[in-house]
Design a protein around this motif. Sequence first.
Motif, PDB file in Angstrom:
ATOM      1  N   THR A 109       0.897  -1.160   0.047  1.00 38.06           N
ATOM      2  CA  THR A 109      -0.090  -0.020   0.017  1.00 38.06           C
ATOM      3  C   THR A 109       0.866   1.209   0.015  1.00 38.06           C
ATOM      4  N   LYS A 110       2.059   1.273   0.973  1.00 38.35           N
ATOM      5  CA  LYS A 110       2.801   2.424   0.814  1.00 38.35           C
ATOM      6  C   LYS A 110       3.328   2.667  -0.309  1.00 38.35           C
ATOM      7  N   MET A 111       3.934   1.467  -1.007  1.00 37.77           N
ATOM      8  CA  MET A 111       4.660   1.856  -2.321  1.00 37.77           C
ATOM      9  C   MET A 111       3.536   2.190  -3.467  1.00 37.77           C
ATOM     10  N   THR A 112       2.273   1.737  -3.450  1.00 36.80           N
ATOM     11  CA  THR A 112       1.232   2.048  -4.590  1.00 36.80           C
ATOM     12  C   THR A 112       0.776   3.357  -4.546  1.00 36.80           C
ATOM     13  N   ILE A 113       0.541   3.841  -3.175  1.00 32.08           N
ATOM     14  CA  ILE A 113       0.114   5.295  -2.848  1.00 32.08           C
ATOM     15  C   ILE A 113       1.093   6.265  -3.188  1.00 32.08           C
ATOM     16  N   THR A 114       2.417   6.123  -2.898  1.00 26.31           N
ATOM     17  CA  THR A 114       3.369   6.847  -3.435  1.00 26.31           C
ATOM     18  C   THR A 114       3.804   6.954  -4.585  1.00 26.31           C
ATOM     19  N   SER A 115       3.743   5.821  -5.224  1.00 29.23           N
ATOM     20  CA  SER A 115       4.069   5.621  -6.834  1.00 29.23           C
ATOM     21  C   SER A 115       3.052   6.433  -7.561  1.00 29.23           C
ATOM     22  N   ASN A 116       1.750   6.350  -7.084  1.00 30.94           N
ATOM     23  CA  ASN A 116       0.937   7.001  -8.125  1.00 30.94           C
ATOM     24  C   ASN A 116       0.445   8.455  -7.788  1.00 30.94           C
ATOM     25  N   LYS A 117       1.162   8.994  -6.470  1.00 30.39           N
ATOM     26  CA  LYS A 117       0.873  10.551  -6.027  1.00 30.39           C
ATOM     27  C   LYS A 117       0.913  11.566  -7.403  1.00 30.39           C
ATOM     28  N   SER A 118       1.961  11.032  -8.276  1.00 26.87           N
ATOM     29  CA  SER A 118       2.135  12.240  -9.317  1.00 26.87           C
ATOM     30  C   SER A 118       0.759  12.088 -10.312  1.00 26.87           C
ATOM     31  N   VAL A 119       0.089  10.961 -10.226  1.00 24.85           N
ATOM     32  CA  VAL A 119      -1.270  10.936 -11.289  1.00 24.85           C
ATOM     33  C   VAL A 119      -2.257  11.830 -10.827  1.00 24.85           C
ATOM     34  N   VAL A 120      -2.421  12.066  -9.344  1.00 26.67           N
ATOM     35  CA  VAL A 120      -3.427  13.021  -8.834  1.00 26.67           C
ATOM     36  C   VAL A 120      -2.881  14.344  -8.960  1.00 26.67           C
ATOM     37  N   GLU A 121      -1.247  14.499  -8.868  1.00 24.02           N
ATOM     38  CA  GLU A 121      -0.633  16.017  -8.892  1.00 24.02           C
ATOM     39  C   GLU A 121      -0.996  16.538 -10.324  1.00 24.02           C
ATOM     40  N   LYS A 122      -0.745  15.719 -11.514  1.00 20.38           N
ATOM     41  CA  LYS A 122      -0.895  16.292 -12.806  1.00 20.38           C
ATOM     42  C   LYS A 122      -2.248  16.292 -13.208  1.00 20.38           C
ATOM     43  N   GLY A 123      -3.324  15.599 -12.654  1.00 17.75           N
ATOM     44  CA  GLY A 123      -4.783  15.447 -13.182  1.00 17.75           C
ATOM     45  C   GLY A 123      -5.360  16.799 -12.259  1.00 17.75           C
ATOM     46  N   CYS A 124      -5.052  17.068 -11.082  1.00 18.64           N
ATOM     47  CA  CYS A 124      -5.390  17.947 -10.322  1.00 18.64           C
ATOM     48  C   CYS A 124      -4.436  19.040  -9.946  1.00 18.64           C
ATOM     49  N   PRO A 125      -4.089  20.110 -10.946  1.00 19.43           N
ATOM     50  CA  PRO A 125      -2.941  21.080 -10.528  1.00 19.43           C
ATOM     51  C   PRO A 125      -3.508  22.097  -9.972  1.00 19.43           C
ATOM     52  N   ASP A 126      -2.844  23.040  -9.553  1.00 19.18           N
ATOM     53  CA  ASP A 126      -3.150  24.471  -9.311  1.00 19.18           C
ATOM     54  C   ASP A 126      -3.398  24.221  -7.595  1.00 19.18           C
ATOM     55  N   PHE A 127      -2.617  23.444  -6.979  1.00 19.49           N
ATOM     56  CA  PHE A 127      -2.639  23.463  -5.498  1.00 19.49           C
ATOM     57  C   PHE A 127      -1.496  24.353  -4.861  1.00 19.49           C
ATOM     58  N   SER A 128      -1.379  24.571  -3.717  1.00 15.86           N
ATOM     59  CA  SER A 128      -0.401  25.426  -3.250  1.00 15.86           C
ATOM     60  C   SER A 128       0.473  24.778  -2.626  1.00 15.86           C
TER      61      SER A 128
END
Length: 154
Positions: A109-128
Amino acid sequence: MTDSIARLRPDCVTMFNEFKNVEKPKYDFLIMRLDGLNIVPDLCPNFGYSATTPKYSQRQHPAYDYMVDHLIEKGSGYAFYILPIDTPNGPSKKIIFFTYVDDNGPAKTKMTITSNKSVVEKGCPDFSLKITANSLEDLTYKSCLDAVAHAKSI
């Protein structure tokens, strides 16, 4: 390797775009979770809902506390929260992106959540600001305020 990358469902992007209007947000916060190879909405209460629930209505930060409780209960997830702050130029609001995975959770779970974080970052930009949390101590309201105060570019 690319087959193991999760996909952000379009409804997550739509909800984030509705949420990020800091002057008139639609939701108290957004939590997304991994469901197989998809990142899906998990908990996204309408704006103001948290303050009306008996468990959180008397709290100083009802929406934040509700978000943290849910992340802790689930053990992992991605969350967005609009943090009101005071600046030298007056009140402001910052969108904070949290990646949470419990220190005591399964290694996969740790590996999967961490490795897929960039997917959320790219799809949901404009956070501070991004905050990575692994325990309740990492998710306190004070630790969030401290992270914002110590951020170099907000």
